[in-house]
Design a protein around this motif. Structure first.
Motif, PDB file in Angstrom:
ATOM      1  N   LEU A  23      75.115  32.203  36.718  1.00  0.00           N
ATOM      2  CA  LEU A  23      73.869  32.772  36.201  1.00  0.00           C
ATOM      3  C   LEU A  23      74.137  34.022  35.378  1.00  0.00           C
ATOM      4  CD1 LEU A  23      71.603  32.265  39.331  1.00  0.00           C
ATOM      5  CD2 LEU A  23      71.528  30.981  37.185  1.00  0.00           C
ATOM      6  N   ARG A  24      75.064  34.861  35.846  1.00  0.00           N
ATOM      7  CA  ARG A  24      75.443  36.071  35.100  1.00  0.00           C
ATOM      8  C   ARG A  24      75.924  35.695  33.703  1.00  0.00           C
ATOM      9  NH1 ARG A  24      74.092  40.569  34.368  1.00  0.00           N
ATOM     10  NH2 ARG A  24      74.019  40.981  36.577  1.00  0.00           N
ATOM     11  N   GLU A  25      76.791  34.695  33.606  1.00  0.00           N
ATOM     12  CA  GLU A  25      77.317  34.271  32.307  1.00  0.00           C
ATOM     13  C   GLU A  25      76.195  33.754  31.401  1.00  0.00           C
ATOM     14  OE1 GLU A  25      79.285  33.666  29.015  1.00  0.00           O
ATOM     15  OE2 GLU A  25      80.092  34.775  30.723  1.00  0.00           O
ATOM     16  N   ARG A  26      75.278  32.986  31.957  1.00  0.00           N
ATOM     17  CA  ARG A  26      74.174  32.457  31.148  1.00  0.00           C
ATOM     18  C   ARG A  26      73.251  33.572  30.648  1.00  0.00           C
ATOM     19  NH1 ARG A  26      71.506  27.917  34.609  1.00  0.00           N
ATOM     20  NH2 ARG A  26      70.068  27.873  32.836  1.00  0.00           N
ATOM     21  N   VAL A  27      72.988  34.550  31.501  1.00  0.00           N
ATOM     22  CA  VAL A  27      72.146  35.676  31.081  1.00  0.00           C
ATOM     23  C   VAL A  27      72.862  36.497  30.009  1.00  0.00           C
ATOM     24  CG1 VAL A  27      71.095  37.853  31.840  1.00  0.00           C
ATOM     25  CG2 VAL A  27      70.764  35.772  33.186  1.00  0.00           C
ATOM     26  N   GLU A  28      74.149  36.738  30.192  1.00  0.00           N
ATOM     27  CA  GLU A  28      74.909  37.478  29.183  1.00  0.00           C
ATOM     28  C   GLU A  28      74.956  36.719  27.865  1.00  0.00           C
ATOM     29  OE1 GLU A  28      78.663  38.623  30.897  1.00  0.00           O
ATOM     30  OE2 GLU A  28      77.683  40.011  32.293  1.00  0.00           O
ATOM     31  N   ARG A  48      73.223  38.044  47.281  1.00  0.00           N
ATOM     32  CA  ARG A  48      71.820  38.427  47.075  1.00  0.00           C
ATOM     33  C   ARG A  48      71.716  39.569  46.063  1.00  0.00           C
ATOM     34  NH1 ARG A  48      69.829  38.737  52.071  1.00  0.00           N
ATOM     35  NH2 ARG A  48      70.594  40.835  52.444  1.00  0.00           N
ATOM     36  N   ARG A  49      72.568  40.598  46.231  1.00  0.00           N
ATOM     37  CA  ARG A  49      72.546  41.731  45.287  1.00  0.00           C
ATOM     38  C   ARG A  49      72.865  41.283  43.870  1.00  0.00           C
ATOM     39  NH1 ARG A  49      75.833  44.867  49.167  1.00  0.00           N
ATOM     40  NH2 ARG A  49      74.299  45.785  50.554  1.00  0.00           N
ATOM     41  N   GLU A  50      73.870  40.427  43.728  1.00  0.00           N
ATOM     42  CA  GLU A  50      74.261  39.984  42.397  1.00  0.00           C
ATOM     43  C   GLU A  50      73.163  39.133  41.751  1.00  0.00           C
ATOM     44  OE1 GLU A  50      76.067  39.630  38.836  1.00  0.00           O
ATOM     45  OE2 GLU A  50      76.444  41.088  40.427  1.00  0.00           O
ATOM     46  N   VAL A  51      72.542  38.258  42.514  1.00  0.00           N
ATOM     47  CA  VAL A  51      71.451  37.441  41.980  1.00  0.00           C
ATOM     48  C   VAL A  51      70.279  38.330  41.560  1.00  0.00           C
ATOM     49  CG1 VAL A  51      69.675  35.750  42.636  1.00  0.00           C
ATOM     50  CG2 VAL A  51      72.066  35.288  43.123  1.00  0.00           C
ATOM     51  N   LEU A  52      69.983  39.352  42.352  1.00  0.00           N
ATOM     52  CA  LEU A  52      68.892  40.261  41.988  1.00  0.00           C
ATOM     53  C   LEU A  52      69.238  41.083  40.747  1.00  0.00           C
ATOM     54  CD1 LEU A  52      67.722  41.381  45.542  1.00  0.00           C
ATOM     55  CD2 LEU A  52      66.565  39.818  43.957  1.00  0.00           C
ATOM     56  N   ARG A  53      70.498  41.464  40.585  1.00  0.00           N
ATOM     57  CA  ARG A  53      70.930  42.152  39.355  1.00  0.00           C
ATOM     58  C   ARG A  53      70.784  41.233  38.145  1.00  0.00           C
ATOM     59  NH1 ARG A  53      75.719  43.908  42.517  1.00  0.00           N
ATOM     60  NH2 ARG A  53      75.169  45.934  43.337  1.00  0.00           N
ATOM     61  N   VAL A  54      71.191  39.977  38.313  1.00  0.00           N
ATOM     62  CA  VAL A  54      71.058  38.995  37.232  1.00  0.00           C
ATOM     63  C   VAL A  54      69.583  38.835  36.872  1.00  0.00           C
ATOM     64  CG1 VAL A  54      71.289  36.535  36.685  1.00  0.00           C
ATOM     65  CG2 VAL A  54      73.185  37.742  37.751  1.00  0.00           C
ATOM     66  N   ALA A  55      68.730  38.731  37.885  1.00  0.00           N
ATOM     67  CA  ALA A  55      67.294  38.580  37.633  1.00  0.00           C
ATOM     68  C   ALA A  55      66.756  39.779  36.872  1.00  0.00           C
ATOM     69  CB  ALA A  55      66.539  38.392  38.952  1.00  0.00           C
ATOM     70  N   ALA A  56      67.164  40.983  37.244  1.00  0.00           N
ATOM     71  CA  ALA A  56      66.698  42.187  36.545  1.00  0.00           C
ATOM     72  C   ALA A  56      67.131  42.156  35.088  1.00  0.00           C
ATOM     73  CB  ALA A  56      67.230  43.435  37.245  1.00  0.00           C
ATOM     74  N   ASP A  57      68.377  41.793  34.817  1.00  0.00           N
ATOM     75  CA  ASP A  57      68.856  41.719  33.431  1.00  0.00           C
ATOM     76  C   ASP A  57      68.112  40.642  32.651  1.00  0.00           C
ATOM     77  OD1 ASP A  57      70.636  43.746  33.928  1.00  0.00           O
ATOM     78  OD2 ASP A  57      72.384  42.423  34.177  1.00  0.00           O
ATOM     79  N   LEU A  58      67.832  39.522  33.307  1.00  0.00           N
ATOM     80  CA  LEU A  58      67.088  38.458  32.640  1.00  0.00           C
ATOM     81  C   LEU A  58      65.689  38.924  32.262  1.00  0.00           C
ATOM     82  CD1 LEU A  58      66.614  35.532  31.722  1.00  0.00           C
ATOM     83  CD2 LEU A  58      65.996  35.006  34.091  1.00  0.00           C
ATOM     84  N   TYR A  59      65.020  39.630  33.156  1.00  0.00           N
ATOM     85  CA  TYR A  59      63.646  40.051  32.863  1.00  0.00           C
ATOM     86  C   TYR A  59      63.579  41.132  31.800  1.00  0.00           C
ATOM     87  CZ  TYR A  59      62.449  36.792  36.390  1.00  0.00           C
ATOM     88  OH  TYR A  59      62.329  35.630  37.087  1.00  0.00           O
ATOM     89  N   VAL A  60      64.621  41.937  31.673  1.00  0.00           N
ATOM     90  CA  VAL A  60      64.679  42.868  30.546  1.00  0.00           C
ATOM     91  C   VAL A  60      64.826  42.074  29.251  1.00  0.00           C
ATOM     92  CG1 VAL A  60      66.012  44.713  29.454  1.00  0.00           C
ATOM     93  CG2 VAL A  60      65.540  44.800  31.901  1.00  0.00           C
ATOM     94  N   CYS A  61      65.649  41.040  29.272  1.00  0.00           N
ATOM     95  CA  CYS A  61      65.802  40.168  28.096  1.00  0.00           C
ATOM     96  C   CYS A  61      64.465  39.504  27.760  1.00  0.00           C
ATOM     97  CB  CYS A  61      66.878  39.119  28.359  1.00  0.00           C
ATOM     98  SG  CYS A  61      67.255  38.066  26.942  1.00  0.00           S
ATOM     99  N   CYS A  62      63.752  39.033  28.779  1.00  0.00           N
ATOM    100  CA  CYS A  62      62.436  38.415  28.555  1.00  0.00           C
ATOM    101  C   CYS A  62      61.469  39.415  27.925  1.00  0.00           C
ATOM    102  CB  CYS A  62      61.849  37.908  29.872  1.00  0.00           C
ATOM    103  SG  CYS A  62      62.643  36.447  30.520  1.00  0.00           S
ATOM    104  N   GLY A 107      63.849  29.517  35.419  1.00  0.00           N
ATOM    105  CA  GLY A 107      63.699  28.629  36.572  1.00  0.00           C
ATOM    106  C   GLY A 107      64.917  28.655  37.482  1.00  0.00           C
ATOM    107  N   ASP A 108      66.108  28.631  36.881  1.00  0.00           N
ATOM    108  CA  ASP A 108      67.331  28.640  37.689  1.00  0.00           C
ATOM    109  C   ASP A 108      67.536  29.974  38.400  1.00  0.00           C
ATOM    110  OD1 ASP A 108      67.768  26.044  36.907  1.00  0.00           O
ATOM    111  OD2 ASP A 108      69.275  26.548  35.387  1.00  0.00           O
ATOM    112  N   VAL A 109      67.255  31.087  37.713  1.00  0.00           N
ATOM    113  CA  VAL A 109      67.411  32.398  38.341  1.00  0.00           C
ATOM    114  C   VAL A 109      66.387  32.573  39.460  1.00  0.00           C
ATOM    115  CG1 VAL A 109      67.177  34.893  37.962  1.00  0.00           C
ATOM    116  CG2 VAL A 109      68.537  33.513  36.377  1.00  0.00           C
ATOM    117  N   GLU A 110      65.145  32.174  39.215  1.00  0.00           N
ATOM    118  CA  GLU A 110      64.121  32.281  40.259  1.00  0.00           C
ATOM    119  C   GLU A 110      64.484  31.446  41.484  1.00  0.00           C
ATOM    120  OE1 GLU A 110      61.134  34.034  40.791  1.00  0.00           O
ATOM    121  OE2 GLU A 110      62.152  35.239  39.281  1.00  0.00           O
TER     122      GLU A 110
END
Length: 182
Positions: free
Chosen positions: A107-112, A155-169, A137-140
């Motif tokens: 997920l981190r790679e996809r968001v980056e 859990r921490r890493e997934v939440l960091r990925v989600a935060a980065d994704l929502y900034v991108c959104c 959908g995948d991050v959620e």
């Protein structure tokens, strides 16, 4: 394809069902009106203002003319905006996730990659529209699974990925219509 010849309220209902089959409550909330008011519009009991019609059209992903014209219009096979698909993903109306979630590193790679595309592409809004709904959908799904899991690092890493994704959104939300972007 020609849109159907229906009264305004029935056209709203037609497109609400056709474009994601979202609930009246969801569409009404996103348009800043009450669910009851949308029910009355769809039943032909109320005639919405031009402003409400414009908000409904934008949320349903159709041109305003599709709700106004009595004789139907030629429908484009290309959506005017990715907003409905992104909204469905954010609200959990996308396909159900019964499988194992993607790994935090994937997920981190996809968001980056989404960020790299956003920062370097001339067609950034169009490119973002292609990847964001599935990525959201995948991050959620991963957030839901890891929220109750025992692996605190994941859990921490997934939440960091989600935060980065929502900034991108949030960055991609500045263009109201992907068709207006270069």
């Amino acid at each position: 394809m020609i849109s159907p010849r229906l009264p305004v309220g029935e056209r709203v209902k037609y497109y609400r069902r056709k474009n994601g089959n979202r609930t009246q409550a969801a569409i009404a909330g996103l348009c800043g009106i009450s669910e009851r008011y949308l029910q009355q519009i769809e039943a032909g009991q109320k005639v919405p203002s031009a402003d409400v019609l414009a908000r409904l059209a934008a949320e349903l992903g159709v041109p305003l003319a599709a709700l106004l014209t009595e004789y139907g219009i030629e429908e484009s096979s290309v959506p005017l905006t990715a907003a409905p698909a992104v909204a469905r993903a954010l609200m959990g109306y996308d396909r159900p996730h019964s499988s194992a979630p993607a790994s935090p590193s994937e997920l981190r790679e996809r968001v980056e990659q989404a960020w790299r595309t956003w920062q370097s592409s001339k067609n950034r809004f169009t490119a973002a529209a292609l990847v964001l709904p599935d990525l959201i959908g995948d991050v959620e799904h991963a957030v839901r699974v890891h929220r109750t899991g025992t692996d605190t690092q994941a859990r921490r890493e997934v939440l960091r990925v989600a935060a980065d994704l929502y900034v991108c959104c949030a960055r991609t939300a500045v263009a109201p219509d992907a068709s207006t972007c270069p």
